[in-house]
Structures are given as C-alpha cells and as structure tokens.
Write a protein that holds these residues in place. Structure first.
Motif, short mmCIF file in Angstrom:
data_model
loop_
_atom_site.label_atom_id
_atom_site.label_comp_id
_atom_site.label_asym_id
_atom_site.label_seq_id
_atom_site.Cartn_x
_atom_site.Cartn_y
_atom_site.Cartn_z
N GLU A 1 0.87 -1.42 0.02
CA GLU A 1 0.14 -0.11 -0.11
C GLU A 1 0.96 1.41 -0.11
O GLU A 1 2.00 1.45 0.45
N GLY A 2 0.33 2.19 -0.54
CA GLY A 2 0.98 3.55 -0.60
C GLY A 2 2.28 3.70 -1.73
O GLY A 2 2.57 2.60 -2.32
N LEU A 3 3.01 4.50 -1.72
CA LEU A 3 4.24 4.79 -2.47
C LEU A 3 5.58 4.77 -1.64
O LEU A 3 5.47 5.17 -0.32
N PRO A 4 6.58 4.29 -2.05
CA PRO A 4 7.81 4.35 -1.27
C PRO A 4 8.23 5.66 -1.11
O PRO A 4 7.87 6.57 -1.91
N SER A 5 9.14 5.87 -0.14
CA SER A 5 9.60 6.99 -0.06
C SER A 5 10.60 7.64 -1.04
O SER A 5 11.21 6.81 -1.97
N LEU A 6 10.66 8.87 -1.61
CA LEU A 6 11.40 9.37 -2.58
C LEU A 6 12.78 9.29 -2.10
O LEU A 6 13.18 9.65 -1.07
N THR A 7 13.64 8.91 -2.98
CA THR A 7 15.21 9.04 -2.65
C THR A 7 15.92 10.42 -2.88
O THR A 7 16.88 10.87 -2.43
N PHE A 8 15.69 11.11 -3.86
CA PHE A 8 16.05 12.29 -4.36
C PHE A 8 15.15 13.57 -4.14
O PHE A 8 14.06 13.44 -3.75
N THR A 9 15.88 14.49 -4.32
CA THR A 9 15.44 15.87 -3.86
C THR A 9 14.20 16.37 -4.74
O THR A 9 13.29 17.22 -4.26
N ASN A 10 14.52 16.10 -5.72
CA ASN A 10 13.58 16.95 -7.06
C ASN A 10 13.38 15.76 -8.04
O ASN A 10 14.43 15.06 -8.34
N LEU A 11 12.56 16.15 -9.21
CA LEU A 11 12.59 15.41 -10.35
C LEU A 11 13.89 15.58 -11.18
O LEU A 11 14.17 14.44 -11.71
N THR A 12 14.44 16.58 -11.39
CA THR A 12 15.42 16.84 -12.35
C THR A 12 16.75 15.93 -11.59
O THR A 12 17.28 15.32 -12.51
N THR A 13 16.86 15.88 -10.45
CA THR A 13 17.92 15.01 -10.17
C THR A 13 17.44 13.55 -10.12
O THR A 13 18.45 12.54 -10.76
N ALA A 14 16.47 13.15 -9.95
CA ALA A 14 15.99 11.72 -10.30
C ALA A 14 16.31 11.35 -11.77
O ALA A 14 16.54 10.39 -12.15
N ILE A 15 15.97 12.35 -12.62
CA ILE A 15 16.33 12.10 -14.14
C ILE A 15 17.87 11.97 -14.41
O ILE A 15 17.99 11.09 -15.06
N GLU A 16 18.59 12.69 -13.74
CA GLU A 16 19.76 12.60 -13.70
C GLU A 16 20.55 11.01 -13.35
O GLU A 16 21.26 10.28 -14.08
N ASN A 17 19.83 10.63 -12.23
CA ASN A 17 20.08 9.53 -11.44
C ASN A 17 19.69 8.22 -12.79
O ASN A 17 20.40 7.42 -12.86
N LEU A 18 18.55 8.58 -13.34
CA LEU A 18 18.11 7.34 -14.30
C LEU A 18 19.12 7.46 -15.55
O LEU A 18 19.54 6.31 -16.02
N LYS A 19 19.66 8.63 -15.74
CA LYS A 19 20.67 8.76 -16.91
C LYS A 19 21.93 7.52 -16.41
O LYS A 19 22.49 6.81 -17.20
N THR A 20 22.28 7.84 -15.37
CA THR A 20 23.33 7.19 -14.84
C THR A 20 23.10 5.62 -14.54
O THR A 20 23.89 4.82 -15.29
N GLU A 21 22.03 5.24 -14.02
CA GLU A 21 21.48 3.80 -14.25
C GLU A 21 21.58 3.19 -15.40
O GLU A 21 22.26 1.90 -15.69
N LEU A 22 20.95 3.98 -16.64
CA LEU A 22 21.13 3.49 -17.81
C LEU A 22 22.51 3.28 -18.52
O LEU A 22 22.75 2.06 -19.19
#
Length: 152
Positions: A85-106
C-alpha cells in the motif's frame, strides 16, 4: 514503443515531464515514476540483485507474455518489490535529480553488459533475463510509465 538505447530521444521526451503532473492512471507522482524506472534498471545493471519471488512456472508464464508477445504491460500490475500500500519514499530531492540518476543507471546498464555479456540478472517477476530480454522489458516498462504521464 520506446527504445531505451536511443537515449537522446528517451530523455528529450522525459524532460517534458513536470513535477506536478497528474498521472493518467495509478498513484505515482512524476518523480516516483522516474525513481521507479531507475530502480528497475538497477535490477538489471548489477547494482541491486533480486531474488525469485514466484515459482518457476509462474515466472515463465509472465515472461512468455511480457518478453514473448507484442502486448503492452497491463495497467494495475504490481511488482512484488513494491509496497503493498502507498508509495515508497522518494530518494532524490527533486525530479531533475531523479532524471539525472536514471541517466546514470542506464549508462551503468550498458557498461554492466559490456563487461558481463552472458549474465542474466534476476527480474523479480520473470526470473533470469539476458541482455536482449532486459531491453525488451525496459522498453515496455518505460513505454507503460511514459504513457501513464501522457508523454507518448
């Protein structure tokens, strides 16, 4: 269908996503969706090994549908690694940083399979997947969630 190997197009589309965007379906915020995609890439790039959650027969049935057909991922399917139930806690402070992390993971996904071409990291619902199978899964998974936020 998105192609995760075409990173220029992928991130050109993703950069249109706004933090306050309301999803077409599901509970995720825009940032939750991006972090969720990055997590699934971590399963395939050697950083977050998974274990088998289903019987071999159930894994093979899911794999045959997801990898072996042109069908889209169904709306409402819940991975066994997500909270009930519910959503996991966010890891990053904002969407831009999360997108940068996705680039790194790919990028780390590419590097992982360049070094470990025969590896088959475990997908939590389908079991072991090789490089090509992971690409098919990620293409469908990214397409599913980009559609969730009307990016496609």
């Amino acid at each position: 269908m998105l192609d995760i190997l075409d990173r220029i197009k992928l991130f050109k589309i993703l950069n249109k996503l706004q933090a306050g965007e309301t999803p077409e379906f599901g509970e995720m915020t825009a940032q939750h969706m991006v972090e969720h995609l990055a997590l699934s890439v971590r399963f395939s790039n050697g950083k977050y090994p998974q274990h088998h959650n289903y019987t071999f027969e159930k894994q093979q049935k899911i794999k045959a549908f997801v990898i072996g057909t042109g069908s889209s991922l169904p709306i409402g399917f819940k991975s066994p690694v997500l909270p009930v139930e519910g959503l996991p806690s966010l890891t990053f402070t904002n969407l831009t940083t999360a997108i940068e992390n996705l680039k790194t993971e790919l990028s780390d996904f590419d590097n992982y399979f360049n070094v470990n071409a025969s590896e088959k990291p475990i997908n939590p619902t389908m079991g072991e997947l090789n490089y090509q199978e992971w690409i098919i899964f990620h293409n469908k998974h990214f397409t599913h969630h980009f559609s969730q936020f009307r990016l496609l």
